[in-house]
Design a protein around this motif. Structure first.
Motif, mmCIF file in Angstrom:
data_model
loop_
_atom_site.group_PDB
_atom_site.id
_atom_site.type_symbol
_atom_site.label_atom_id
_atom_site.label_comp_id
_atom_site.label_asym_id
_atom_site.label_seq_id
_atom_site.Cartn_x
_atom_site.Cartn_y
_atom_site.Cartn_z
ATOM 1 N N ASP A 46 0.810 -1.216 0.000
ATOM 2 C CA ASP A 46 0.000 0.000 0.000
ATOM 3 C C ASP A 46 0.851 1.277 0.000
ATOM 4 O OD1 ASP A 46 0.778 -0.674 2.580
ATOM 5 O OD2 ASP A 46 -0.979 0.253 3.517
ATOM 6 N N THR A 47 2.141 1.195 0.385
ATOM 7 C CA THR A 47 3.010 2.381 0.373
ATOM 8 C C THR A 47 4.151 2.265 -0.639
ATOM 9 O OG1 THR A 47 4.399 1.481 2.132
ATOM 10 C CG2 THR A 47 2.545 2.916 2.807
ATOM 11 N N ASN A 106 12.899 -6.452 -7.319
ATOM 12 C CA ASN A 106 12.176 -6.500 -8.593
ATOM 13 C C ASN A 106 11.016 -7.488 -8.548
ATOM 14 O OD1 ASN A 106 13.720 -4.486 -9.728
ATOM 15 N ND2 ASN A 106 15.110 -5.883 -10.761
ATOM 16 N N ASN A 107 11.151 -8.574 -7.789
ATOM 17 C CA ASN A 107 10.015 -9.490 -7.608
ATOM 18 C C ASN A 107 8.887 -8.823 -6.841
ATOM 19 O OD1 ASN A 107 11.079 -11.640 -9.041
ATOM 20 N ND2 ASN A 107 12.031 -12.564 -7.238
ATOM 21 N N THR A 108 9.233 -7.983 -5.885
ATOM 22 C CA THR A 108 8.226 -7.218 -5.154
ATOM 23 C C THR A 108 7.506 -6.269 -6.113
ATOM 24 O OG1 THR A 108 9.563 -7.348 -3.150
ATOM 25 C CG2 THR A 108 7.848 -5.645 -3.207
ATOM 26 N N ILE A 109 8.255 -5.607 -6.970
ATOM 27 C CA ILE A 109 7.662 -4.702 -7.969
ATOM 28 C C ILE A 109 6.743 -5.497 -8.902
ATOM 29 C CG2 ILE A 109 8.190 -3.239 -9.979
ATOM 30 C CD1 ILE A 109 8.842 -1.874 -7.345
ATOM 31 N N LYS A 110 7.182 -6.654 -9.331
ATOM 32 C CA LYS A 110 6.383 -7.493 -10.234
ATOM 33 C C LYS A 110 5.056 -7.878 -9.583
ATOM 34 C CE LYS A 110 6.475 -11.896 -12.684
ATOM 35 N NZ LYS A 110 7.190 -13.148 -12.860
ATOM 36 N N THR A 111 5.118 -8.327 -8.334
ATOM 37 C CA THR A 111 3.895 -8.695 -7.617
ATOM 38 C C THR A 111 2.984 -7.485 -7.453
ATOM 39 O OG1 THR A 111 5.083 -10.426 -6.431
ATOM 40 C CG2 THR A 111 2.995 -9.697 -5.478
ATOM 41 N N PHE A 112 3.574 -6.345 -7.100
ATOM 42 C CA PHE A 112 2.788 -5.118 -6.953
ATOM 43 C C PHE A 112 2.085 -4.772 -8.263
ATOM 44 C CE2 PHE A 112 2.442 -0.532 -7.540
ATOM 45 C CZ PHE A 112 1.687 -0.165 -6.425
ATOM 46 N N TYR A 154 -1.695 -5.039 -7.588
ATOM 47 C CA TYR A 154 -2.157 -3.807 -6.957
ATOM 48 C C TYR A 154 -2.159 -2.589 -7.873
ATOM 49 C CZ TYR A 154 -1.465 -6.584 -2.768
ATOM 50 O OH TYR A 154 -1.525 -7.573 -1.831
ATOM 51 N N ALA A 155 -1.328 -2.572 -8.862
ATOM 52 C CA ALA A 155 -1.179 -1.361 -9.683
ATOM 53 C C ALA A 155 -2.260 -1.306 -10.752
ATOM 54 C CB ALA A 155 0.188 -1.327 -10.338
ATOM 55 N N LYS A 156 -2.687 -0.135 -11.011
ATOM 56 C CA LYS A 156 -3.584 0.093 -12.133
ATOM 57 C C LYS A 156 -2.702 0.340 -13.356
ATOM 58 C CE LYS A 156 -7.323 1.719 -9.310
ATOM 59 N NZ LYS A 156 -7.415 0.563 -8.555
ATOM 60 N N ASN A 157 -3.248 0.279 -14.532
ATOM 61 C CA ASN A 157 -2.464 0.385 -15.769
ATOM 62 C C ASN A 157 -1.584 1.617 -15.832
ATOM 63 O OD1 ASN A 157 -3.417 -2.004 -16.731
ATOM 64 N ND2 ASN A 157 -5.087 -1.106 -17.894
ATOM 65 N N LYS A 160 1.934 1.680 -12.930
ATOM 66 C CA LYS A 160 2.823 0.531 -12.717
ATOM 67 C C LYS A 160 4.232 1.029 -12.426
ATOM 68 C CE LYS A 160 0.304 -2.930 -15.137
ATOM 69 N NZ LYS A 160 0.408 -4.348 -15.129
ATOM 70 N N LEU A 161 4.898 0.301 -11.558
ATOM 71 C CA LEU A 161 6.267 0.664 -11.183
ATOM 72 C C LEU A 161 7.261 -0.043 -12.088
ATOM 73 C CD1 LEU A 161 5.908 0.455 -7.304
ATOM 74 C CD2 LEU A 161 5.737 2.469 -8.763
ATOM 75 N N VAL A 162 8.436 0.529 -12.186
ATOM 76 C CA VAL A 162 9.494 0.007 -13.047
ATOM 77 C C VAL A 162 10.528 -0.702 -12.173
ATOM 78 C CG1 VAL A 162 11.286 0.651 -14.705
ATOM 79 C CG2 VAL A 162 9.127 1.903 -14.653
ATOM 80 N N ASN A 163 11.056 -1.804 -12.674
ATOM 81 C CA ASN A 163 12.106 -2.541 -11.962
ATOM 82 C C ASN A 163 13.354 -1.691 -11.806
ATOM 83 O OD1 ASN A 163 10.623 -4.885 -11.704
ATOM 84 N ND2 ASN A 163 11.531 -5.869 -13.488
ATOM 85 N N TYR A 164 14.172 -2.055 -10.816
ATOM 86 C CA TYR A 164 15.483 -1.444 -10.679
ATOM 87 C C TYR A 164 16.391 -2.114 -11.690
ATOM 88 C CZ TYR A 164 19.877 0.206 -8.797
ATOM 89 O OH TYR A 164 21.105 0.805 -8.671
ATOM 90 N N GLU A 165 17.015 -1.327 -12.536
ATOM 91 C CA GLU A 165 17.862 -1.871 -13.609
ATOM 92 C C GLU A 165 19.338 -1.835 -13.198
ATOM 93 O OE1 GLU A 165 16.741 -3.244 -16.440
ATOM 94 O OE2 GLU A 165 14.687 -2.853 -15.779
ATOM 95 N N THR A 166 19.994 -2.955 -13.441
ATOM 96 C CA THR A 166 21.436 -3.053 -13.245
ATOM 97 C C THR A 166 22.002 -3.979 -14.313
ATOM 98 O OG1 THR A 166 23.198 -3.572 -11.668
ATOM 99 C CG2 THR A 166 21.258 -4.983 -11.600
ATOM 100 N N LYS A 167 23.231 -3.758 -14.676
ATOM 101 C CA LYS A 167 23.896 -4.621 -15.661
ATOM 102 C C LYS A 167 24.682 -5.729 -14.980
ATOM 103 C CE LYS A 167 24.018 -1.131 -19.156
ATOM 104 N NZ LYS A 167 24.655 -0.445 -20.199
ATOM 105 N N LYS A 168 24.677 -5.728 -13.685
ATOM 106 C CA LYS A 168 25.429 -6.734 -12.939
ATOM 107 C C LYS A 168 24.684 -8.073 -12.989
ATOM 108 C CE LYS A 168 27.643 -3.437 -9.910
ATOM 109 N NZ LYS A 168 27.485 -2.365 -10.871
ATOM 110 N N ASP A 169 25.462 -9.148 -12.984
ATOM 111 C CA ASP A 169 24.892 -10.481 -13.034
ATOM 112 C C ASP A 169 25.694 -11.392 -12.103
ATOM 113 O OD1 ASP A 169 23.184 -12.505 -13.747
ATOM 114 O OD2 ASP A 169 23.932 -12.722 -15.796
#
Length: 187
Positions: free
Chosen positions: A76-77, A146-152, A156-159, A162-171
């Motif tokens: 919710d926050t 990012n899994n939390t963002i995906k679930t949200f 919970y998100a309306k169209n 929607k939130l964007v994942n945190y992007e990193t090039k690290k693997d």
């Protein structure tokens, strides 16, 4: 006859001088090499100490990230806290970037080098294993967020919000080629 003896004596003295000069140069070279190796071992010890301090900072940053932020994420926050959370992840990634720079320095000091001091050799073999753990924990932590963002976004998100994942090039990395990635979630 005297000239032959004189010539032979000069030849013998010349051979002795050449041999002694060569031995002297060899001993001086060994001493210089030993001094250079000792100086390089001191640099390895100093760099490893700096590396350890950075790893401690990483651990502190990671602990704070979970205890203060990621451990207290509520759907919710999440939309309100997303910018701040991404900033915290960015700071966390900066710590990892600093460690990566130190790893490059250690690579230059340790790659294909064997030192006469076993503690220095141990440091040269340990830093990459520690870096593997640091990198893999970071990548795993970003994955958790990012899994939390995906679930949200799915639940919970309306169209339009929607939130964007945190992007990193690290693997994930596996320097020791053991097939295990410390910090990586097993699926």
């Amino acid at each position: 006859m005297k000239s032959k003896k004189l010539g032979l004596a000069i030849l013998m003295i010349s051979i002795v001088m050449i041999i002694s000069g060569t031995v002297c140069a060899f001993v001086v070279s060994l001493k210089a090499d030993r001094e250079a190796t000792q100086a390089r071992m001191l640099v390895v010890n100093d760099e490893f100490e700096n590396f350890n301090q950075s790893v401690s900072a990483f651990e502190t940053e990671r602990e704070a990230l979970y205890t203060q932020y990621l451990g207290n994420v509520f759907y919710d926050t999440l939309a309100k806290d997303d910018t701040m959370l991404k900033e915290k992840l960015s700071n966390y990634e900066s710590v990892v970037d600093g460690i990566a720079k130190q790893v490059k320095t250690m690579d230059g000091l340790c790659k294909d080098v064997y030192y006469p001091d076993s503690s220095v050799n141990s440091k040269c073999s340990d830093y990459k294993l520690v870096y593997e753990q640091v990198m893999n924990y970071f990548v795993s932590d970003v994955g958790v967020y990012n899994n939390t963002i995906k679930t949200f976004n799915e639940q919970y998100a309306k169209n339009n919000n929607k939130l964007v994942n945190y992007e990193t090039k690290k693997d994930y990395i596996d320097f020791n080629k053991d097939g295990a990635f410390d910090g990586k979630e097993v699926k």
